[in-house]
Write a protein that holds these residues in place. Structure first.
Motif, PDB file in Angstrom:
ATOM      1  N   ASN A  44      60.217  24.500  42.981  1.00 43.91           N
ATOM      2  CA  ASN A  44      59.475  24.140  41.657  1.00 43.91           C
ATOM      3  C   ASN A  44      58.006  24.262  41.739  1.00 43.91           C
ATOM      4  OD1 ASN A  44      61.458  24.060  39.913  1.00 43.91           O
ATOM      5  ND2 ASN A  44      61.726  22.021  39.791  1.00 43.91           N
ATOM      6  N   ASN A  45      57.298  25.030  42.584  1.00 46.55           N
ATOM      7  CA  ASN A  45      56.137  25.443  42.785  1.00 46.55           C
ATOM      8  C   ASN A  45      55.632  26.276  41.541  1.00 46.55           C
ATOM      9  OD1 ASN A  45      53.434  26.044  43.258  1.00 46.55           O
ATOM     10  ND2 ASN A  45      53.797  26.635  45.318  1.00 46.55           N
ATOM     11  N   PRO A  46      54.876  25.895  40.642  1.00 46.30           N
ATOM     12  CA  PRO A  46      54.316  26.715  39.436  1.00 46.30           C
ATOM     13  C   PRO A  46      53.265  27.732  39.744  1.00 46.30           C
ATOM     14  CG  PRO A  46      53.555  24.546  39.424  1.00 46.30           C
ATOM     15  CD  PRO A  46      54.109  24.551  40.381  1.00 46.30           C
ATOM     16  N   SER A  47      52.763  27.712  40.915  1.00 41.92           N
ATOM     17  CA  SER A  47      51.324  28.489  41.241  1.00 41.92           C
ATOM     18  C   SER A  47      51.555  29.766  41.203  1.00 41.92           C
ATOM     19  CB  SER A  47      50.982  28.113  42.472  1.00 41.92           C
ATOM     20  OG  SER A  47      52.018  28.295  43.402  1.00 41.92           O
ATOM     21  N   THR A  48      53.133  30.417  41.276  1.00 44.40           N
ATOM     22  CA  THR A  48      53.218  31.933  40.933  1.00 44.40           C
ATOM     23  C   THR A  48      53.609  32.395  39.784  1.00 44.40           C
ATOM     24  OG1 THR A  48      55.626  31.540  41.716  1.00 44.40           O
ATOM     25  CG2 THR A  48      53.685  32.054  43.377  1.00 44.40           C
ATOM     26  N   LEU A  49      53.678  31.479  38.650  1.00 44.76           N
ATOM     27  CA  LEU A  49      54.194  31.602  37.307  1.00 44.76           C
ATOM     28  C   LEU A  49      53.114  32.495  36.708  1.00 44.76           C
ATOM     29  CD1 LEU A  49      55.601  28.151  36.146  1.00 44.76           C
ATOM     30  CD2 LEU A  49      56.793  30.485  36.351  1.00 44.76           C
ATOM     31  N   PRO A  50      53.477  33.212  35.676  1.00 50.18           N
ATOM     32  CA  PRO A  50      52.554  34.150  34.860  1.00 50.18           C
ATOM     33  C   PRO A  50      51.533  33.308  33.979  1.00 50.18           C
ATOM     34  CG  PRO A  50      54.651  34.282  33.680  1.00 50.18           C
ATOM     35  CD  PRO A  50      54.839  33.528  35.323  1.00 50.18           C
ATOM     36  N   PRO A  51      50.434  33.818  33.400  1.00 50.56           N
ATOM     37  CA  PRO A  51      49.593  32.893  32.346  1.00 50.56           C
ATOM     38  C   PRO A  51      50.429  32.455  31.232  1.00 50.56           C
ATOM     39  CG  PRO A  51      48.366  35.114  33.410  1.00 50.56           C
ATOM     40  CD  PRO A  51      49.981  35.432  33.723  1.00 50.56           C
ATOM     41  N   GLY A  52      50.001  31.401  30.954  1.00 52.79           N
ATOM     42  CA  GLY A  52      50.742  30.627  29.838  1.00 52.79           C
ATOM     43  C   GLY A  52      51.749  29.738  30.340  1.00 52.79           C
ATOM     44  N   TYR A  53      52.333  29.827  31.599  1.00 54.98           N
ATOM     45  CA  TYR A  53      53.291  28.986  31.935  1.00 54.98           C
ATOM     46  C   TYR A  53      53.031  27.884  32.810  1.00 54.98           C
ATOM     47  CZ  TYR A  53      56.705  32.731  30.834  1.00 54.98           C
ATOM     48  OH  TYR A  53      57.581  33.567  30.104  1.00 54.98           O
ATOM     49  N   THR A  54      53.232  26.732  32.482  1.00 62.26           N
ATOM     50  CA  THR A  54      52.689  25.523  33.155  1.00 62.26           C
ATOM     51  C   THR A  54      53.550  24.716  34.049  1.00 62.26           C
ATOM     52  OG1 THR A  54      53.197  24.193  31.365  1.00 62.26           O
ATOM     53  CG2 THR A  54      51.183  25.038  31.220  1.00 62.26           C
ATOM     54  N   ALA A  55      55.005  25.085  33.981  1.00 66.90           N
ATOM     55  CA  ALA A  55      55.862  24.389  34.865  1.00 66.90           C
ATOM     56  C   ALA A  55      57.165  25.181  35.006  1.00 66.90           C
ATOM     57  CB  ALA A  55      56.166  23.226  34.487  1.00 66.90           C
ATOM     58  N   CYS A  56      57.969  25.056  36.116  1.00 67.48           N
ATOM     59  CA  CYS A  56      59.145  25.670  36.251  1.00 67.48           C
ATOM     60  C   CYS A  56      60.230  24.684  35.751  1.00 67.48           C
ATOM     61  CB  CYS A  56      59.497  25.863  37.692  1.00 67.48           C
ATOM     62  SG  CYS A  56      58.267  26.622  38.735  1.00 67.48           S
ATOM     63  N   ALA A  57      61.190  25.393  35.005  1.00 61.98           N
ATOM     64  CA  ALA A  57      61.942  24.564  34.180  1.00 61.98           C
ATOM     65  C   ALA A  57      63.121  25.680  33.677  1.00 61.98           C
ATOM     66  CB  ALA A  57      61.430  24.216  33.068  1.00 61.98           C
ATOM     67  N   THR A  58      64.342  25.402  33.447  1.00 60.14           N
ATOM     68  CA  THR A  58      65.470  25.942  32.974  1.00 60.14           C
ATOM     69  C   THR A  58      65.307  26.405  31.664  1.00 60.14           C
ATOM     70  OG1 THR A  58      66.685  24.124  32.488  1.00 60.14           O
ATOM     71  CG2 THR A  58      67.075  25.284  34.640  1.00 60.14           C
ATOM     72  N   THR A  59      64.435  25.738  30.876  1.00 57.44           N
ATOM     73  CA  THR A  59      64.018  25.889  29.470  1.00 57.44           C
ATOM     74  C   THR A  59      62.959  26.819  29.180  1.00 57.44           C
ATOM     75  OG1 THR A  59      62.561  24.116  29.567  1.00 57.44           O
ATOM     76  CG2 THR A  59      64.778  23.399  28.726  1.00 57.44           C
ATOM     77  N   VAL A  60      62.628  27.463  30.305  1.00 56.64           N
ATOM     78  CA  VAL A  60      61.513  28.564  29.997  1.00 56.64           C
ATOM     79  C   VAL A  60      62.005  29.789  30.839  1.00 56.64           C
ATOM     80  CG1 VAL A  60      59.295  29.357  30.638  1.00 56.64           C
ATOM     81  CG2 VAL A  60      59.665  26.733  30.520  1.00 56.64           C
ATOM     82  N   PRO A  61      62.309  30.770  29.750  1.00 60.50           N
ATOM     83  CA  PRO A  61      62.858  31.953  30.180  1.00 60.50           C
ATOM     84  C   PRO A  61      61.690  32.949  30.743  1.00 60.50           C
ATOM     85  CG  PRO A  61      62.744  31.895  27.828  1.00 60.50           C
ATOM     86  CD  PRO A  61      62.258  30.711  28.250  1.00 60.50           C
ATOM     87  N   LEU A  62      62.131  33.928  31.500  1.00 62.69           N
ATOM     88  CA  LEU A  62      61.228  35.114  31.730  1.00 62.69           C
ATOM     89  C   LEU A  62      61.562  36.236  31.127  1.00 62.69           C
ATOM     90  CD1 LEU A  62      61.055  34.687  35.550  1.00 62.69           C
ATOM     91  CD2 LEU A  62      59.344  33.790  34.034  1.00 62.69           C
ATOM     92  N   LEU A  63      60.679  36.726  30.122  1.00 66.05           N
ATOM     93  CA  LEU A  63      61.234  37.940  29.491  1.00 66.05           C
ATOM     94  C   LEU A  63      59.873  38.929  29.634  1.00 66.05           C
ATOM     95  CD1 LEU A  63      62.682  39.615  27.239  1.00 66.05           C
ATOM     96  CD2 LEU A  63      61.434  38.041  25.329  1.00 66.05           C
TER      97      LEU A  63
END
Length: 398
Positions: free
Chosen positions: A345-364
């Motif tokens: 659950n490290n969010p540092s690799t998420l794209p811009p605009g994503y603030t947290a790792c969660a199952t409610t946040v899809p990747l599209l």
């Protein structure tokens, strides 16, 4: 001259007469207190009848989902008031009620012989740890393989290899279907479970009996240990092709839904969802070596994966170690740009605009080559097929 009896002798006679009269009086008194023909008077307490009925109800419910014990009588009042003789001895037992001989709950002890709903009772304790099968039977044209034996045959020792016409239709290779529990499609043109240990111990010690079809689990150890040790997997179609492609997938309590046209390449999906991980479904994804290696492993949680993770190491370790990611649609198609995404659950690799790792946040449409075309949804009818999308040279075609 008058004769006189000695005084001591007269006194003794009078004493014996008095004792005899006293004894008669005692006997008469006892007869008055306890008249003949009225022995064993019922002095049971009013709630004894209720206890008796409760005991009967308890006997009827033992072995079902809810079991209860009879109430113990009030020890203070019972010291002077006897219980009614018809009350079962179990109703006043001081210790706990006996359950199973092996000191396990009744339901567990009876699982291997009680058929519950659509679950079929297991005939071999080694088929599944719980003694139950998820499917009462396999689809037509499939071998009902249970612990390496073809279930439902006149010959109880017939192996799944033999049921596949000695490997011509499925289960070809050394130990290809040894200790396997699965519904395996028989198909000469597209045989399933082909290779050394291709489906070895699939569904072993588990309640899962996945359907394997469309030429799946082909190559050495392609599906070895798949859904074993408490793991669960739904159907597999045209998937798990390549050495160790789905090795130990969902093993040790993991869970994966359907897998279609996915996990193609050496170790493409090995260790995926291993150790209690969860992936909703996989479709047209993980189509290169190590593409989804250890994805959602060790307690990770990922939604549906569709048309994604197509390059080598594309999604390796994604959401591993209790990480969380939502649905992945038309994403992670540019080399290994999703490697270790949301691991632990490290969010540092998420794209811009994503603030947290969660199952409610899809990747599209995330992590695509510059020439790739976006889609609106992977589940709608307007979804673009990866084949029709304009992609760069680094893209793989399905």
């Amino acid at each position: 001259m008058i004769n006189k009896a000695p005084a001591p002798a007269l006194t003794m006679k009078l004493f014996f007469v008095s004792v005899l009269l006293a004894s008669v009086a005692v006997v008469q008194a006892e007869r008055v207190r306890h008249p003949p023909g009225k022995k064993g008077i019922d002095v049971a307490r009013p709630n004894d009848h209720q206890m008796e009925e409760t005991q009967k109800e308890g006997e009827e419910t033992v072995g079902h989902a809810s079991r209860r014990t009879d109430p113990l009588p009030d020890t203070a009042s019972t010291a002077s008031t006897p219980l009614k003789r018809s009350v079962s001895a179990d109703a006043i037992r001081s210790g706990p009620p006996p359950i199973a001989a092996d000191d396990e709950p009744v339901e567990t002890a009876e699982e291997a012989t009680v058929d519950v709903g659509l679950l079929e009772a297991a005939k071999d304790k080694d088929v599944a740890g719980t003694g139950r099968r998820l499917q009462p039977s396999c689809p037509k044209g499939f071998v009902d393989c249970r612990n390496g034996l073809a279930y439902g045959n006149v010959n109880p020792t017939k192996t799944c290899f033999q049921a596949c016409k000695d490997g011509k239709e499925c289960c070809a290779g050394t130990d290809a279907c040894t200790n396997t529990t699965a519904c395996i499609e028989k198909d000469k043109k597209k045989p399933n479970c082909v290779g050394t240990k291709a489906c070895y111990k699939v569904g072993f010690d588990s309640t899962s009996q996945p359907n394997i079809s469309g030429g799946s689990c082909t190559d050495d150890s392609a599906c070895e240990g798949f859904a074993s040790n408490g793991g669960e997997v739904g159907s597999i179609n045209e998937s798990c092709k390549g050495a160790y492609a789905c090795y130990l997938l969902a093993e040790d309590g993991g869970s994966v839904g359907s897998i279609s046209k996915s996990c193609i390449g050496i170790r493409a999906c090995d260790f995926l969802a291993l150790g209690g991980g969860n992936v909703t479904s996989i479709s047209k994804s993980c189509t290169d070596g190590y593409a989804c290696d250890f994805l959602a492993g060790i307690g990770g949680n990922v939604g549906s994966i569709e048309a994604s993770c197509i390059d080598e190491f594309a999604c390796v370790n994604l959401a591993r170690d209790n990480g969380e990611v939502g649905d992945i649609c038309n994403s992670c198609r540019d080399k290994n740009c999703c490697e270790a995404l949301c691991e632990a659950n490290n969010p540092s690799t998420l794209p811009p605009g994503y603030t947290a790792c969660a199952t409610t946040v899809p990747l599209l449409n995330f992590c695509l080559p510059a020439s790739a075309k976006n889609v609106t949804s992977c589940t709608s009818k307007s979804t673009k097929s990866p084949k029709s999308a304009k992609v760069g040279k680094s893209m793989k075609s399905f």
